[in-house]
Write a protein that holds these residues in place. Structure first.
Motif, mmCIF file in Angstrom:
data_model
loop_
_atom_site.group_PDB
_atom_site.id
_atom_site.type_symbol
_atom_site.label_atom_id
_atom_site.label_comp_id
_atom_site.label_asym_id
_atom_site.label_seq_id
_atom_site.Cartn_x
_atom_site.Cartn_y
_atom_site.Cartn_z
ATOM 1 N N LEU A 21 74.477 104.499 9.805
ATOM 2 C CA LEU A 21 74.677 105.088 11.118
ATOM 3 C C LEU A 21 73.384 105.719 11.618
ATOM 4 O O LEU A 21 72.635 106.320 10.844
ATOM 5 C CB LEU A 21 75.764 106.157 11.053
ATOM 6 N N ALA A 25 74.688 108.524 16.245
ATOM 7 C CA ALA A 25 76.070 108.189 15.906
ATOM 8 C C ALA A 25 76.674 109.230 14.968
ATOM 9 O O ALA A 25 77.830 109.634 15.125
ATOM 10 C CB ALA A 25 76.133 106.801 15.271
ATOM 11 N N ASP A 58 75.946 101.860 18.735
ATOM 12 C CA ASP A 58 76.324 103.145 18.158
ATOM 13 C C ASP A 58 77.779 103.496 18.458
ATOM 14 O O ASP A 58 78.466 104.092 17.628
ATOM 15 C CB ASP A 58 75.401 104.249 18.678
ATOM 16 N N GLU A 61 79.851 101.598 16.043
ATOM 17 C CA GLU A 61 79.686 102.144 14.698
ATOM 18 C C GLU A 61 80.423 103.474 14.538
ATOM 19 O O GLU A 61 80.946 103.774 13.465
ATOM 20 C CB GLU A 61 78.198 102.317 14.374
ATOM 21 N N VAL A 62 80.457 104.273 15.593
ATOM 22 C CA VAL A 62 81.228 105.524 15.549
ATOM 23 C C VAL A 62 82.710 105.210 15.360
ATOM 24 O O VAL A 62 83.400 105.844 14.552
ATOM 25 C CB VAL A 62 81.014 106.350 16.838
ATOM 26 N N GLU A 65 83.276 104.174 11.802
ATOM 27 C CA GLU A 65 83.168 105.312 10.885
ATOM 28 C C GLU A 65 84.425 106.173 10.946
ATOM 29 O O GLU A 65 84.914 106.648 9.911
ATOM 30 C CB GLU A 65 81.933 106.146 11.224
#
Length: 209
Positions: A21, A25, A58, A61-62, A65
């Motif tokens: 990350l 992020a 990002d 990816e957030v 996650e």
């Protein structure tokens, strides 16, 4: 005197697999989690001021996650924000990830909501691997109606089922005693492939073939 040179390559750290990350992020994930404990207004502010400023990669990816951490409440809100972005394009594999995590946390009403989102997406790609993953999750959690509807939906958008699709559905339905629904799918599978011996294949046998 003979001087020997050390092989510096032996001291090098192994290359990191995948992408970690970004700092932005990570900060967004932390900000969203902190804000979620302070009430709806704080969370809305964090979504706009922190998450809303991220780059496309990002943002995704957030979301992933948050799914990894099973923060489904935040993941759903983040996904709804992503859907509003001009660059957004529906991906069945991303939906499959969300279905798996949400169902694994017992959030079946949210699974139904996400499936409604999937159903109403524009120009969704007929990604067979993604749909098979969705079918597998629905069957694993005994979501029979969603699994059956998803089968017909994928056909509607031009994603023809393969042997894995029929194997997941037929074997899964029969294990739950859904003989009528299974019989209909057996008939359709015979139209596609004739012989249904492939239903006896296991995932390990398929990987080895």
């Amino acid at each position: 005197m003979r001087v020997s040179m050390r092989d510096r390559s032996k001291n090098r750290k192994p290359l990191q697999r995948g992408r970690s990350l970004s700092i932005e992020a990570i900060q967004a994930v932390q900000a969203l989690k902190r804000a979620s404990g302070k009430g709806p207004r704080s969370l809305e502010l964090a979504r706009r001021s922190t998450f809303g400023r991220l780059l496309k990669r990002d943002m995704v990816e957030v979301l992933r996650e948050l799914l990894r951490q099973s923060r489904c409440d935040l993941a759903l809100k983040v996904f709804e924000d992503i859907q509003k972005e001009y660059w957004y394009k529906a991906q069945v594999l991303l939906y499959a990830e969300m279905f798996s995590v949400f169902a694994g946390n017992g959030l079946f009403e949210d699974v139904k909501l996400l499936y409604l989102y999937l159903r109403t997406e524009d120009n969704i790609e007929p990604h067979l691997e993604g749909f098979n993953s969705v079918l597998r999750t629905f069957i694993s959690f005994s979501l029979v109606e969603l699994a059956a509807d998803c089968y017909y939906f994928m056909k509607e958008i031009g994603c023809e089922p393969d042997r894995s699709s029929f194997r997941i559905l037929i074997n899964g339905l029969e294990s739950m005693g859904e003989q009528v629904a299974s019989a209909k799918l057996r008939e359709e599978a015979q139209k596609y492939y004739g012989d249904l011996e492939f239903l006896q294949e296991t995932e390990e046998m398929i990987r080895q073939s």
